[in-house]
Design a protein around this motif. Structure first.
Motif, PDB file in Angstrom:
ATOM      1  N   GLY A 159       0.772  -1.231   0.000  1.00  0.00           N
ATOM      2  CA  GLY A 159       0.000   0.000   0.000  1.00  0.00           C
ATOM      3  C   GLY A 159       0.801   1.277   0.000  1.00  0.00           C
ATOM      4  O   GLY A 159       0.357   2.280  -0.562  1.00  0.00           O
ATOM      5  N   ASN A 160       1.972   1.273   0.628  1.00  0.00           N
ATOM      6  CA  ASN A 160       2.749   2.510   0.713  1.00  0.00           C
ATOM      7  C   ASN A 160       3.258   2.901  -0.663  1.00  0.00           C
ATOM      8  O   ASN A 160       3.962   2.138  -1.318  1.00  0.00           O
ATOM      9  N   ASN A 161       2.868   4.108  -1.092  1.00  0.00           N
ATOM     10  CA  ASN A 161       3.216   4.626  -2.418  1.00  0.00           C
ATOM     11  C   ASN A 161       2.615   3.774  -3.535  1.00  0.00           C
ATOM     12  O   ASN A 161       3.187   3.647  -4.621  1.00  0.00           O
ATOM     13  N   PHE A 162       1.440   3.220  -3.278  1.00  0.00           N
ATOM     14  CA  PHE A 162       0.709   2.429  -4.271  1.00  0.00           C
ATOM     15  C   PHE A 162       0.397   3.283  -5.496  1.00  0.00           C
ATOM     16  O   PHE A 162       0.053   4.455  -5.378  1.00  0.00           O
ATOM     17  N   ASP A 163       0.512   2.693  -6.670  1.00  0.00           N
ATOM     18  CA  ASP A 163       0.245   3.407  -7.922  1.00  0.00           C
ATOM     19  C   ASP A 163      -0.978   2.792  -8.601  1.00  0.00           C
ATOM     20  O   ASP A 163      -0.874   1.766  -9.282  1.00  0.00           O
TER      21      ASP A 163
END
Length: 472
Positions: A159-163
């Motif tokens: 999820g962290n910095n999901f594109d």
């Protein structure tokens, strides 16, 4: 006899007005027609906080339950809906789109669906294919089969910095995975109606609104967030639960989520690179997708932000913020579907605390140490004590006149712990004439947590600092 009849009628009326919930009409298996649609949680009010702080202050964040759709990457690209008869757990239908919805807020699942008036459960998935669902759960979902219990199923997400714009195997934007479970007791009254199946995003969104009020142009280097749930170490780790803690309905679309991690997940400091110049009085915005997270693993039990910047003269510095909610003063978790709007005003003023106590001869004097946005005030003696706020310029340390700011509030906090019984003989409060906080210790030792609010008149911004008073 008339009197008895009146009493009976009164009893019937009172029973009819009871606040006890009325059981839904019994289902009878009669054929009915339904239309189904799948939709993201509705966009209602977007609660944007206006409070922001200085270097030792707390930024504010409240969840806006409806997300905006301007980017076009937070919507539905693909979907799966599984319709189950609760009586025998038979899968009555597995719906998939016949064409790509191509980023829509809602999509039609079925029109004039032939079903029966009975209890049903709908499992809805957006931006999750049937193949992905079967691989993650280890089950096969087909019409006529038995529905396995997947209410506690798990899922993998980085999820962290999901594109969301990253392309899948078919060349389409993958979108944010969304899920929901809807239980319906269908009756004859539901014939020829449309039912909405809501899905909840499995990610949270942080939005930083940063305003430069330092008086000069600056360069924003990074924002560090302490601490977020780390992305899993490998693709085989299923780090979150598949379904949310609650699914919205037409009657209650504004459901507040709680984190649903798969066990305890490791946390790490997340660094968001900006490297962006911001002119004085200008503002920029930055959006970041992140994992769900429970209470951050730091000594303060709140999320800490560190903003690193380069000043106009080339010197580098950092300003720290602890992030709280305007709703209840605390923000100890990030849940899926949260949209946290965090305003940060970079100011050229900061806050310090000057302690004063009245110790006996031979007792160590009081001291104050600031770290990570919290002032720890240690008093080695009992009796009366004072704390005087001092507002100074951040760049050169020059004092800001008392007339430029005013006291707003001084609270006693219960998180992470309330003061011990007998810690105060007179709880600390603001003494307006002397412009300081004063209180009197009791007989108990320990520690107490407080929050001090001061308003800077020139900017209208509220400086907030967390105060930890210790008596060893």
């Amino acid at each position: 006899m008339k009197h008895l009849l009146s009493i009976l009628l009164l009893s019937i009326i009172l029973a009819a007005c009871s606040s006890d919930p009325i059981a839904p009409p019994a289902t009878d298996g009669t054929p009915i027609k339904l239309s189904l649609r799948i939709a993201t949680q509705s966009k209602d009010t977007q609660s944007k906080d206006t409070q922001s702080k200085d270097a030792q202050s707390k930024a504010s964040a409240s969840p806006a339950l409806g997300w905006n759709y301007e980017q076009g990457d937070e919507l539905i690209e693909d979907w799966v809906v599984i319709m189950v008869n609760d009586a025998d757990h038979t899968i009555e239908q597995v719906f998939t789109p016949t064409h790509s919805p191509n980023n829509v807020e809602a999509d039609n699942v079925a029109t004039n669906l032939q079903t029966t008036a009975s209890n049903k459960t709908f499992y809805s998935f957006a931006n999750i294919s049937l193949a992905q669902l079967e691989q993650a759960t280890g089950h096969t979902f087909a019409k006529g089969g038995t529905m396995p219990d997947i209410a506690s199923a798990t899922w993998h997400i980085d999820g962290n910095n999901f594109d969301p714009k990253a392309k899948d195997a078919k060349g389409r934007a993958q979108g944010i995975p969304m899920t929901g479970i809807c239980h319906m007791s269908l009756t004859n009254k539901d014939n020829e109606t449309t039912k909405t199946l809501y899905v909840v995003r499995m990610l949270a969104k942080l939005q930083f609104n940063i305003t430069n009020k330092t008086g000069d142009n600056i360069t924003l280097n990074t924002i560090s967030i302490d601490r977020l749930s780390a992305n899993p170490a490998s693709s085989s780790v299923q780090n979150v639960m598949l379904f949310p803690s609650a699914t919205p309905t037409d009657a209650n679309t504004q459901v507040v989520q709680q984190p649903r991690l798969n066990g305890i997940q490791p946390q790490q400091v997340y660094h968001l690179a900006l490297n962006q110049t911001v002119a004085n009085d200008a503002s920029i915005g930055k959006t970041l997708y992140v994992n769900e997270c429970t209470t951050p693993a730091n000594p303060f039990g709140q999320f800490m932000l560190t903003v690193r910047l380069t000043m106009a003269d080339g010197t580098t510095t950092q300003q720290r913020y602890s992030v709280v909610s305007n709703d209840n003063g605390n923000w100890h978790f990030i849940a899926r579907n949260d949209w946290r709007i965090i305003p940060i005003t970079l100011q050229n003023i900061k806050l310090d605390l000057i302690p004063l106590d009245f110790p006996a001869i031979g007792v160590l004097p009081c001291s104050v140490k600031e770290a990570d946005g919290t002032f720890t005030c240690t008093f080695n003696a009992g009796g009366e004590f004072r704390l005087t706020p001092k507002v100074t310029r951040f760049d050169n340390g020059a004092a800001v006149p008392d007339a430029d700011w005013k006291f707003s509030r001084f609270s006693t906090d219960t998180y992470p712990a309330a003061p011990p019984a007998g810690f105060y003989a007179a709880a600390p409060s603001w003494f307006a004439r002397g412009r300081y906080i004063t209180g009197t210790f009791g007989t108990a030792t320990g520690q107490a947590y407080h929050t001090l609010y001061l308003t800077h008149n020139a900017t209208g911004r509220t400086l907030v600092c967390r105060v930890r008073i210790v008596r060893p």
